[in-house]
Design an enzyme around this catalytic site. Structure first.
Site, PDB file in Angstrom:
ATOM      1  N   ASP A  42     -49.975  17.661 -36.235  1.00 12.00           N
ATOM      2  CA  ASP A  42     -51.183  18.259 -35.656  1.00 12.00           C
ATOM      3  C   ASP A  42     -52.351  17.299 -35.840  1.00 12.00           C
ATOM      4  O   ASP A  42     -52.366  16.466 -36.751  1.00 12.00           O
ATOM      5  CB  ASP A  42     -51.509  19.602 -36.331  1.00 12.00           C
ATOM      6  CG  ASP A  42     -52.382  20.493 -35.444  1.00 12.00           C
ATOM      7  OD1 ASP A  42     -51.827  21.424 -34.820  1.00 12.00           O
ATOM      8  OD2 ASP A  42     -53.609  20.254 -35.351  1.00 12.00           O
ATOM      9  N   ASP A  65     -52.438  12.702 -33.250  1.00 13.32           N
ATOM     10  CA  ASP A  65     -53.248  12.963 -32.060  1.00 13.32           C
ATOM     11  C   ASP A  65     -52.358  12.655 -30.859  1.00 13.32           C
ATOM     12  O   ASP A  65     -52.057  11.491 -30.572  1.00 13.32           O
ATOM     13  CB  ASP A  65     -54.491  12.062 -32.065  1.00 13.32           C
ATOM     14  CG  ASP A  65     -55.368  12.298 -30.841  1.00 13.32           C
ATOM     15  OD1 ASP A  65     -54.922  12.993 -29.899  1.00 13.32           O
ATOM     16  OD2 ASP A  65     -56.495  11.768 -30.816  1.00 13.32           O
ATOM     17  N   VAL A  66     -51.934  13.708 -30.164  1.00 10.11           N
ATOM     18  CA  VAL A  66     -50.957  13.530 -29.081  1.00 10.11           C
ATOM     19  C   VAL A  66     -51.501  12.725 -27.911  1.00 10.11           C
ATOM     20  O   VAL A  66     -50.739  12.301 -27.043  1.00 10.11           O
ATOM     21  CB  VAL A  66     -50.419  14.892 -28.570  1.00 10.11           C
ATOM     22  CG1 VAL A  66     -49.709  15.657 -29.667  1.00 10.11           C
ATOM     23  CG2 VAL A  66     -51.527  15.741 -27.938  1.00 10.11           C
ATOM     24  N   ASN A  92     -46.782  21.819 -28.127  1.00  9.20           N
ATOM     25  CA  ASN A  92     -47.556  23.063 -28.109  1.00  9.20           C
ATOM     26  C   ASN A  92     -49.056  22.795 -28.027  1.00  9.20           C
ATOM     27  O   ASN A  92     -49.842  23.704 -27.742  1.00  9.20           O
ATOM     28  CB  ASN A  92     -47.225  23.842 -29.396  1.00  9.20           C
ATOM     29  CG  ASN A  92     -48.029  25.108 -29.539  1.00  9.20           C
ATOM     30  OD1 ASN A  92     -47.822  26.070 -28.800  1.00  9.20           O
ATOM     31  ND2 ASN A  92     -48.971  25.129 -30.481  1.00  9.20           N
ATOM     32  N   TYR A 158     -57.249  23.602 -17.155  1.00  9.52           N
ATOM     33  CA  TYR A 158     -56.157  24.289 -17.866  1.00  9.52           C
ATOM     34  C   TYR A 158     -55.013  24.609 -16.894  1.00  9.52           C
ATOM     35  O   TYR A 158     -53.850  24.324 -17.171  1.00  9.52           O
ATOM     36  CB  TYR A 158     -56.707  25.561 -18.513  1.00  9.52           C
ATOM     37  CG  TYR A 158     -55.756  26.243 -19.463  1.00  9.52           C
ATOM     38  CD1 TYR A 158     -55.527  25.728 -20.738  1.00  9.52           C
ATOM     39  CD2 TYR A 158     -55.081  27.405 -19.096  1.00  9.52           C
ATOM     40  CE1 TYR A 158     -54.658  26.349 -21.622  1.00  9.52           C
ATOM     41  CE2 TYR A 158     -54.213  28.039 -19.967  1.00  9.52           C
ATOM     42  CZ  TYR A 158     -54.002  27.507 -21.234  1.00  9.52           C
ATOM     43  OH  TYR A 158     -53.134  28.135 -22.102  1.00  9.52           O
ATOM     44  N   LYS A 162     -51.279  22.896 -17.100  1.00  6.15           N
ATOM     45  CA  LYS A 162     -50.090  23.721 -17.349  1.00  6.15           C
ATOM     46  C   LYS A 162     -49.096  23.639 -16.186  1.00  6.15           C
ATOM     47  O   LYS A 162     -47.882  23.629 -16.411  1.00  6.15           O
ATOM     48  CB  LYS A 162     -50.499  25.165 -17.625  1.00  6.15           C
ATOM     49  CG  LYS A 162     -51.264  25.342 -18.940  1.00  6.15           C
ATOM     50  CD  LYS A 162     -50.494  24.842 -20.149  1.00  6.15           C
ATOM     51  CE  LYS A 162     -51.171  25.230 -21.469  1.00  6.15           C
ATOM     52  NZ  LYS A 162     -50.443  24.677 -22.632  1.00  6.15           N
ATOM     53  N   THR A 193     -54.063  34.852 -30.759  1.00  9.26           N
ATOM     54  CA  THR A 193     -54.361  33.707 -31.630  1.00  9.26           C
ATOM     55  C   THR A 193     -55.869  33.477 -31.600  1.00  9.26           C
ATOM     56  O   THR A 193     -56.575  34.051 -30.758  1.00  9.26           O
ATOM     57  CB  THR A 193     -53.667  32.420 -31.151  1.00  9.26           C
ATOM     58  OG1 THR A 193     -54.312  31.974 -29.946  1.00  9.26           O
ATOM     59  CG2 THR A 193     -52.182  32.626 -30.885  1.00  9.26           C
TER      60      THR A 193
HETATM   61  N1  LIG Z   1     -53.145  32.106 -27.028  1.00 14.31           N
HETATM   62  C1  LIG Z   1     -52.913  32.373 -25.739  1.00 14.31           C
HETATM   63  O1  LIG Z   1     -53.359  33.401 -25.193  1.00 14.31           O
HETATM   64  C2  LIG Z   1     -52.064  31.441 -24.923  1.00 14.31           C
HETATM   65  C3  LIG Z   1     -51.599  31.883 -23.677  1.00 14.31           C
HETATM   66  C4  LIG Z   1     -50.812  31.054 -22.906  1.00 14.31           C
HETATM   67  C5  LIG Z   1     -50.498  29.785 -23.374  1.00 14.31           C
HETATM   68  N2  LIG Z   1     -50.972  29.369 -24.579  1.00 14.31           N
HETATM   69  C6  LIG Z   1     -50.627  28.029 -24.998  1.00 14.31           C
HETATM   70  O2  LIG Z   1     -49.960  28.072 -26.244  1.00 14.31           O
HETATM   71  C7  LIG Z   1     -50.253  26.895 -26.993  1.00 14.31           C
HETATM   72  C8  LIG Z   1     -50.776  27.260 -28.359  1.00 14.31           C
HETATM   73  O3  LIG Z   1     -51.902  28.069 -28.200  1.00 14.31           O
HETATM   74  P1  LIG Z   1     -52.638  28.780 -29.413  1.00 14.31           P
HETATM   75  O4  LIG Z   1     -53.257  29.997 -28.864  1.00 14.31           O
HETATM   76  O5  LIG Z   1     -51.725  28.876 -30.580  1.00 14.31           O
HETATM   77  O6  LIG Z   1     -53.805  27.720 -29.632  1.00 14.31           O
HETATM   78  P2  LIG Z   1     -54.386  26.997 -30.898  1.00 14.31           P
HETATM   79  O7  LIG Z   1     -55.663  26.402 -30.432  1.00 14.31           O
HETATM   80  O8  LIG Z   1     -54.365  27.910 -32.083  1.00 14.31           O
HETATM   81  O9  LIG Z   1     -53.317  25.827 -31.171  1.00 14.31           O
HETATM   82  C9  LIG Z   1     -53.387  24.584 -30.576  1.00 14.31           C
HETATM   83  C10 LIG Z   1     -53.005  23.553 -31.630  1.00 14.31           C
HETATM   84  O10 LIG Z   1     -53.039  22.266 -30.998  1.00 14.31           O
HETATM   85  C11 LIG Z   1     -53.679  21.361 -31.892  1.00 14.31           C
HETATM   86  N3  LIG Z   1     -54.248  20.234 -31.155  1.00 14.31           N
HETATM   87  C12 LIG Z   1     -55.332  20.222 -30.355  1.00 14.31           C
HETATM   88  N4  LIG Z   1     -55.560  18.982 -29.902  1.00 14.31           N
HETATM   89  C13 LIG Z   1     -54.579  18.192 -30.438  1.00 14.31           C
HETATM   90  C14 LIG Z   1     -54.279  16.813 -30.352  1.00 14.31           C
HETATM   91  N5  LIG Z   1     -55.035  15.949 -29.623  1.00 14.31           N
HETATM   92  N6  LIG Z   1     -53.190  16.331 -31.012  1.00 14.31           N
HETATM   93  C15 LIG Z   1     -52.431  17.168 -31.773  1.00 14.31           C
HETATM   94  N7  LIG Z   1     -52.671  18.485 -31.892  1.00 14.31           N
HETATM   95  C16 LIG Z   1     -53.732  18.984 -31.227  1.00 14.31           C
HETATM   96  C17 LIG Z   1     -54.752  22.187 -32.585  1.00 14.31           C
HETATM   97  O11 LIG Z   1     -55.198  21.550 -33.777  1.00 14.31           O
HETATM   98  C18 LIG Z   1     -54.030  23.503 -32.802  1.00 14.31           C
HETATM   99  O12 LIG Z   1     -53.326  23.513 -34.036  1.00 14.31           O
HETATM  100  C19 LIG Z   1     -51.233  26.090 -26.148  1.00 14.31           C
HETATM  101  O13 LIG Z   1     -50.527  25.119 -25.411  1.00 14.31           O
HETATM  102  C20 LIG Z   1     -51.826  27.132 -25.233  1.00 14.31           C
HETATM  103  O14 LIG Z   1     -52.306  26.592 -24.028  1.00 14.31           O
HETATM  104  C21 LIG Z   1     -51.747  30.166 -25.377  1.00 14.31           C
END
Ligand SMILES: NC(=O)c1ccc[n+]([C@@H]2O[C@H](COP(=O)([O-])OP(=O)(O)OC[C@H]3O[C@@H](n4cnc5c(N)ncnc54)[C@H](O)[C@@H]3O)[C@@H](O)[C@H]2O)c1
Length: 254
Positions: A42, A65-66, A92, A158, A162, A193
């Protein structure tokens, strides 16, 4: 009804990019519950390390950092050095979504969302796929969104990131089937979340606001998404590749 996790990931090593919170952390927990060894990668090392600590010796954490090739390469190398192989990759990570139309979205915000959400999946895969192939194959899972399938308001970057992720998975599935690597995306609906807490005061308000748009009348919890990810990572999904698995409570159905 909640089934007890099995040990169907026993012996697997799985790298999760964006593992430190929310859905990524739930996937990390589920993978360990099912017997895998995992690397929590992460941007935030401290939360990733704290998560790994709670998961015990089957988990390790690294800063990643991805959006940076060197960092993505180093995370894969960390997994190889720590656990000796790699069987699964979960991308993710996603940047916070900027609420804007194409007219008023800053170019920098556009580039950052595409960088983390889509280019990050490319970079993680670029370095992970050869190691997975060297071990005889495995599974790659990209966490997409229902908004890769249907559009929503003021989320152009976004939605585009996606949708790109879903098709990147399909293109990789074609290229890497001969390597015995299955590649799929998993598209959640709204999930409880901290991401939602940027828009709502608490999960109750988020559920009241977003739940009715889902056929099941509610938002998901992260464990429901993790269960589907574990399925795609496991040999229970041995004939599943190139698919986008909607885990959206029916959001995209109507
Ligand atoms: N929560 C929702 O409602 C929802 C709905 C549909 C899809 N998603 C998708 O699910 C995934 C996780 O969502 P979440 O709600 O757990 O979000 P979140 O923001 O809690 O998690 C995202 C994680 O990605 C990490 N991150 C951000 N930039 C980064 C980088 N450059 N390098 C490495 N890590 C990085 C963050 O530190 C965090 O831990 C995401 O791809 C999001 O688009 C979430």
């Amino acid at each position: 009804m909640t089934d007890k996790p099995t040990n169907r990931l026993e012996g697997s090593v799985i790298l999760i990019a964006g593992a430190a919170s929310g859905i990524g952390a739930a996937i990390a927990r589920r993978c360990v519950d099912e017997g895998a060894k995992i690397v929590c990668a992460d941007y935030g090392l401290q939360p990733a390390a704290e998560l790994a600590e709670t998961l015990g010796p089957s988990a390790a954490a690294c800063q990643c950092d991805v959006t940076k090739a060197d960092s993505a390469r180093a995370a894969v190398e960390f997994a190889r050095q720590k656990f000796g192989r790699l069987d699964g990759l979960v991308h993710n990570a996603a940047a916070p979504s900027t609420s804007a139309t194409v007219v008023n979205l800053d170019e920098s915000a556009w580039r950052h969302e595409i960088d983390v959400g889509l280019t990050g999946a490319f970079l993680m895969s670029k370095f992970a796929v050869p190691l997975i192939a060297a071990g005889g194959g495995g599974s790659v899972v990209f966490i997409g969104s229902q908004f890769g399938r249907v559009a929503t308001t003021r989320a152009v970057a976004y939605c585009a990131a996606k949708a790109g992720l879903i098709h990147l998975a399909k293109a990789m599935a074609v290229d890497h089937a001969p390597d015995k690597i299955r590649v799929n995306s998993l598209s959640p609906g709204a999930v409880a979340t901290t991401r939602l807490l940027r828009r709502f005061a608490d999960f109750e308000a988020a559920n009241a606001g977003l739940g009715p748009a889902h056929l099941l009348g509610r938002i998901a919890n992260p464990e429901e998404i993790a269960a589907a990810a574990a399925f795609l990572l496991s040999s229970d999904a041995s004939f599943v590749t190139g698919s986008d698995m909607l885990v959206d409570g029916g959001y995209a159905t109507r």
